[in-house]
Write a protein that holds these residues in place. Structure first.
Motif, PDB file in Angstrom:
ATOM      1  N   VAL A 246     -26.630 -37.020   2.284  1.00 41.68           N
ATOM      2  CA  VAL A 246     -26.649 -35.586   2.584  1.00 41.68           C
ATOM      3  C   VAL A 246     -27.848 -34.975   1.873  1.00 41.68           C
ATOM      4  O   VAL A 246     -27.986 -35.105   0.655  1.00 41.68           O
ATOM      5  CB  VAL A 246     -25.348 -34.898   2.119  1.00 41.68           C
ATOM      6  CG1 VAL A 246     -25.399 -33.406   2.421  1.00 41.68           C
ATOM      7  CG2 VAL A 246     -24.136 -35.540   2.778  1.00 41.68           C
TER       8      VAL A 246
ATOM      9  N   GLU B 265     -27.130 -28.657   1.760  1.00 42.69           N
ATOM     10  CA  GLU B 265     -25.745 -28.184   1.777  1.00 42.69           C
ATOM     11  C   GLU B 265     -25.394 -27.605   3.142  1.00 42.69           C
ATOM     12  O   GLU B 265     -26.165 -26.874   3.741  1.00 42.69           O
ATOM     13  CB  GLU B 265     -25.545 -27.130   0.690  1.00 42.69           C
ATOM     14  CG  GLU B 265     -24.102 -26.654   0.556  1.00 42.69           C
ATOM     15  CD  GLU B 265     -23.912 -25.727  -0.628  1.00 42.69           C
ATOM     16  OE1 GLU B 265     -23.495 -24.567  -0.416  1.00 42.69           O
ATOM     17  OE2 GLU B 265     -24.206 -26.175  -1.763  1.00 42.69           O
ATOM     18  N   SER B 266     -24.216 -27.959   3.625  1.00 44.49           N
ATOM     19  CA  SER B 266     -23.759 -27.439   4.910  1.00 44.49           C
ATOM     20  C   SER B 266     -22.242 -27.509   4.982  1.00 44.49           C
ATOM     21  O   SER B 266     -21.598 -28.237   4.218  1.00 44.49           O
ATOM     22  CB  SER B 266     -24.377 -28.216   6.078  1.00 44.49           C
ATOM     23  OG  SER B 266     -23.997 -29.577   6.016  1.00 44.49           O
ATOM     24  N   ASP B 267     -21.674 -26.734   5.898  1.00 45.87           N
ATOM     25  CA  ASP B 267     -20.234 -26.746   6.125  1.00 45.87           C
ATOM     26  C   ASP B 267     -19.925 -27.640   7.308  1.00 45.87           C
ATOM     27  O   ASP B 267     -20.598 -27.586   8.347  1.00 45.87           O
ATOM     28  CB  ASP B 267     -19.721 -25.336   6.419  1.00 45.87           C
ATOM     29  CG  ASP B 267     -19.740 -24.446   5.184  1.00 45.87           C
ATOM     30  OD1 ASP B 267     -19.430 -24.963   4.098  1.00 45.87           O
ATOM     31  OD2 ASP B 267     -20.063 -23.253   5.314  1.00 45.87           O
ATOM     32  N   LEU B 268     -18.895 -28.436   7.158  1.00 46.44           N
ATOM     33  CA  LEU B 268     -18.414 -29.280   8.245  1.00 46.44           C
ATOM     34  C   LEU B 268     -17.014 -28.802   8.612  1.00 46.44           C
ATOM     35  O   LEU B 268     -16.105 -28.848   7.785  1.00 46.44           O
ATOM     36  CB  LEU B 268     -18.384 -30.749   7.811  1.00 46.44           C
ATOM     37  CG  LEU B 268     -17.770 -31.726   8.820  1.00 46.44           C
ATOM     38  CD1 LEU B 268     -18.659 -31.845  10.052  1.00 46.44           C
ATOM     39  CD2 LEU B 268     -17.563 -33.109   8.183  1.00 46.44           C
TER      40      LEU B 268
ATOM     41  N   THR C  58     -20.288 -34.615  15.403  1.00 48.56           N
ATOM     42  CA  THR C  58     -20.591 -33.464  14.549  1.00 48.56           C
ATOM     43  C   THR C  58     -21.209 -33.923  13.237  1.00 48.56           C
ATOM     44  O   THR C  58     -22.194 -33.346  12.757  1.00 48.56           O
ATOM     45  CB  THR C  58     -19.313 -32.662  14.265  1.00 48.56           C
ATOM     46  OG1 THR C  58     -18.745 -32.235  15.500  1.00 48.56           O
ATOM     47  CG2 THR C  58     -19.610 -31.440  13.396  1.00 48.56           C
ATOM     48  N   LEU C  59     -20.634 -34.972  12.667  1.00 47.95           N
ATOM     49  CA  LEU C  59     -21.107 -35.469  11.370  1.00 47.95           C
ATOM     50  C   LEU C  59     -22.536 -36.008  11.462  1.00 47.95           C
ATOM     51  O   LEU C  59     -23.302 -35.923  10.492  1.00 47.95           O
ATOM     52  CB  LEU C  59     -20.157 -36.561  10.877  1.00 47.95           C
ATOM     53  CG  LEU C  59     -20.213 -36.925   9.393  1.00 47.95           C
ATOM     54  CD1 LEU C  59     -19.935 -35.701   8.535  1.00 47.95           C
ATOM     55  CD2 LEU C  59     -19.191 -38.019   9.095  1.00 47.95           C
TER      56      LEU C  59
ATOM     57  N   ARG D 194     -24.996 -34.790  12.761  1.00 47.86           N
ATOM     58  CA  ARG D 194     -25.996 -33.734  12.549  1.00 47.86           C
ATOM     59  C   ARG D 194     -26.133 -33.362  11.078  1.00 47.86           C
ATOM     60  O   ARG D 194     -27.025 -32.598  10.713  1.00 47.86           O
ATOM     61  CB  ARG D 194     -25.606 -32.488  13.356  1.00 47.86           C
ATOM     62  CG  ARG D 194     -25.544 -32.730  14.858  1.00 47.86           C
ATOM     63  CD  ARG D 194     -25.481 -31.405  15.611  1.00 47.86           C
ATOM     64  NE  ARG D 194     -24.249 -30.690  15.361  1.00 47.86           N
ATOM     65  CZ  ARG D 194     -23.149 -30.826  16.102  1.00 47.86           C
ATOM     66  NH1 ARG D 194     -23.140 -31.673  17.124  1.00 47.86           N
ATOM     67  NH2 ARG D 194     -22.068 -30.126  15.829  1.00 47.86           N
ATOM     68  N   HIS D 195     -25.236 -33.872  10.246  1.00 48.02           N
ATOM     69  CA  HIS D 195     -25.208 -33.454   8.842  1.00 48.02           C
ATOM     70  C   HIS D 195     -25.588 -34.557   7.861  1.00 48.02           C
ATOM     71  O   HIS D 195     -25.989 -34.252   6.734  1.00 48.02           O
ATOM     72  CB  HIS D 195     -23.802 -32.943   8.480  1.00 48.02           C
ATOM     73  CG  HIS D 195     -23.397 -31.704   9.215  1.00 48.02           C
ATOM     74  ND1 HIS D 195     -23.699 -30.438   8.764  1.00 48.02           N
ATOM     75  CD2 HIS D 195     -22.721 -31.546  10.371  1.00 48.02           C
ATOM     76  CE1 HIS D 195     -23.211 -29.543   9.612  1.00 48.02           C
ATOM     77  NE2 HIS D 195     -22.613 -30.185  10.596  1.00 48.02           N
ATOM     78  N   ILE D 196     -25.402 -35.837   8.249  1.00 52.38           N
ATOM     79  CA  ILE D 196     -25.637 -36.906   7.282  1.00 52.38           C
ATOM     80  C   ILE D 196     -26.551 -37.985   7.860  1.00 52.38           C
ATOM     81  O   ILE D 196     -26.681 -38.139   9.075  1.00 52.38           O
ATOM     82  CB  ILE D 196     -24.317 -37.566   6.819  1.00 52.38           C
ATOM     83  CG1 ILE D 196     -23.656 -38.337   7.971  1.00 52.38           C
ATOM     84  CG2 ILE D 196     -23.364 -36.537   6.248  1.00 52.38           C
ATOM     85  CD1 ILE D 196     -22.499 -39.212   7.534  1.00 52.38           C
TER      86      ILE D 196
ATOM     87  N   LEU E 140     -20.382 -30.151   2.455  1.00 48.68           N
ATOM     88  CA  LEU E 140     -21.242 -31.310   2.242  1.00 48.68           C
ATOM     89  C   LEU E 140     -22.352 -30.903   1.283  1.00 48.68           C
ATOM     90  O   LEU E 140     -23.143 -30.002   1.578  1.00 48.68           O
ATOM     91  CB  LEU E 140     -21.831 -31.779   3.573  1.00 48.68           C
ATOM     92  CG  LEU E 140     -20.808 -32.234   4.623  1.00 48.68           C
ATOM     93  CD1 LEU E 140     -21.511 -32.560   5.937  1.00 48.68           C
ATOM     94  CD2 LEU E 140     -20.020 -33.441   4.120  1.00 48.68           C
TER      95      LEU E 140
END
Length: 338
Positions: A34, A37-40, A54-55, A57-59, A85
């Motif tokens: 990661v 910082e972002s909200d999942l 979805t994940l 796009r974040h990790i 995250l």
């Protein structure tokens, strides 16, 4: 080159390659996946395929995540919720967080609400549950009675503020929590003031809702509350214009005309004495405290100032009030407000 030397070099090269590969694999599992910082948000209606999409796009290190998730059987055991995250988290930490349901609470805010339907709409945009689910609970007579209300008066229980909840809290869990907040709110010295006023909690909330609809000027709220207290104690109809708007469910009505005053409804305080059956909006804490600490005076009337500054002119007699009302009406006409 001697065969033994060649074999040694080959073995050394193989060890180096394997060590490098091991470091790469280890980094995939334990290195930072990661980077910001972002909200999942993982809905209770979400399947594992949607979670993975979805994940993604974040990790990073998604190959390692899939391997570790498979080992944890995450596809069958992930928990819905709102997850934070944080930079530096690795795939093992992310996968375990989802399996254990280690949610981060969300801050839920509601205010400026006139009806249970509006409240349900606001909550449906801030929780996993939709507005229809909230609407059903907010008008449930059986649930209301377990909390000491009925389906009409339950709306008086909600104190506008900002609260922390888990995003996946159910509508029933939300309402039950709000009852605890309601009791805590009144226990903070407000019940003692209420006892001195002679009003019930419901009556305070209902009167505060009228005061709140009459003005947003906090410094004027206790004076307006005092006018209504005087009228209640003398048995004079409150004749509060906001109750007419509520009765008609026409909140955009800018000018109350004589024909509106006769609108048949238990909420219309021009045709009914006393307070309406329940609040006509969700009053602010300032408005509630203004009713509890209402100003003691002998005013019986008030009318908006023709300066349109949000304040009011107060009067003790009908003659004074009519003069104030004519001045305000003349200004409405001048501005062509209908």
């Amino acid at each position: 080159m001697h065969k033994k030397a060649l074999l040694f070099i080959t073995l050394v090269a193989l060890v180096v390659v394997m060590a490098g590969a091991a470091l790469v694999v280890r980094n995939q599992f334990y290195g930072s996946a990661v980077h910001e910082e972002s909200d999942l948000y993982v809905s209770s209606r979400c399947d594992y395929a949607a979670l993975r999409d979805t994940l993604a796009r974040h990790i990073g290190h998604r190959w390692a995540f899939d391997r570790y998730a498979s080992r944890l059987e995450l596809g069958r055991s992930f928990k819905p919720g709102r997850y934070l995250l944080r930079p530096g988290m690795n795939v093992i930490e992310v996968a375990r967080m989802l399996k254990l349901g280690e949610q981060t609470p969300v801050r839920i805010t509601f205010n400026n609400v006139r009806t249970p339907a509006q409240l349900a709409g606001k909550l449906g945009r801030q929780f996993d549950a939709d507005s229809a689910s909230f609407a059903q609970v907010l008008t449930s007579d059986s649930l209301a009675r377990t909390l000491g209300f009925d389906s009409v008066t339950l709306f008086s229980m909600f104190i506008p503020n900002t609260y922390e909840f888990y995003w996946t809290a159910s509508p029933q869990e939300f309402v039950t929590r709000m009852k605890r907040e309601y009791d805590r709110f009144w226990a903070a010295g407000r019940d003692e003031k209420r006892d001195r006023s002679g009003l019930s909690r419901l009556e305070v909330m209902t009167l505060a809702s009228i005061v709140y609809e009459e003005t947003r000027k906090v410094d004027e709220m206790p004076r307006i509350a005092g006018v209504y207290i005087n009228r209640l104690r003398r048995g004079i109809p409150l004749q509060a214009d906001p109750t007419v708007k509520y009765a008609m469910q026409d909140f955009g009505l800018r000018r109350i005309l004589y024909k509106h005053l006769k609108y048949p409804s238990p909420y219309n305080t021009y045709v009914n004495k006393g307070l309406p059956p329940s609040p006509i909006c969700m009053p602010s804490i300032d408005a509630i405290d203004a009713v509890l600490g209402y100003e003691r005076h002998d005013y019986l009337f008030f009318c908006a100032r023709p300066t349109f500054d949000g304040y009011h002119n107060f009067a003790r007699t009908l003659r004074e009030h009519n003069a104030n009302a004519r001045a305000y009406s003349a200004e409405l006409n001048r501005r062509r407000i209908k």
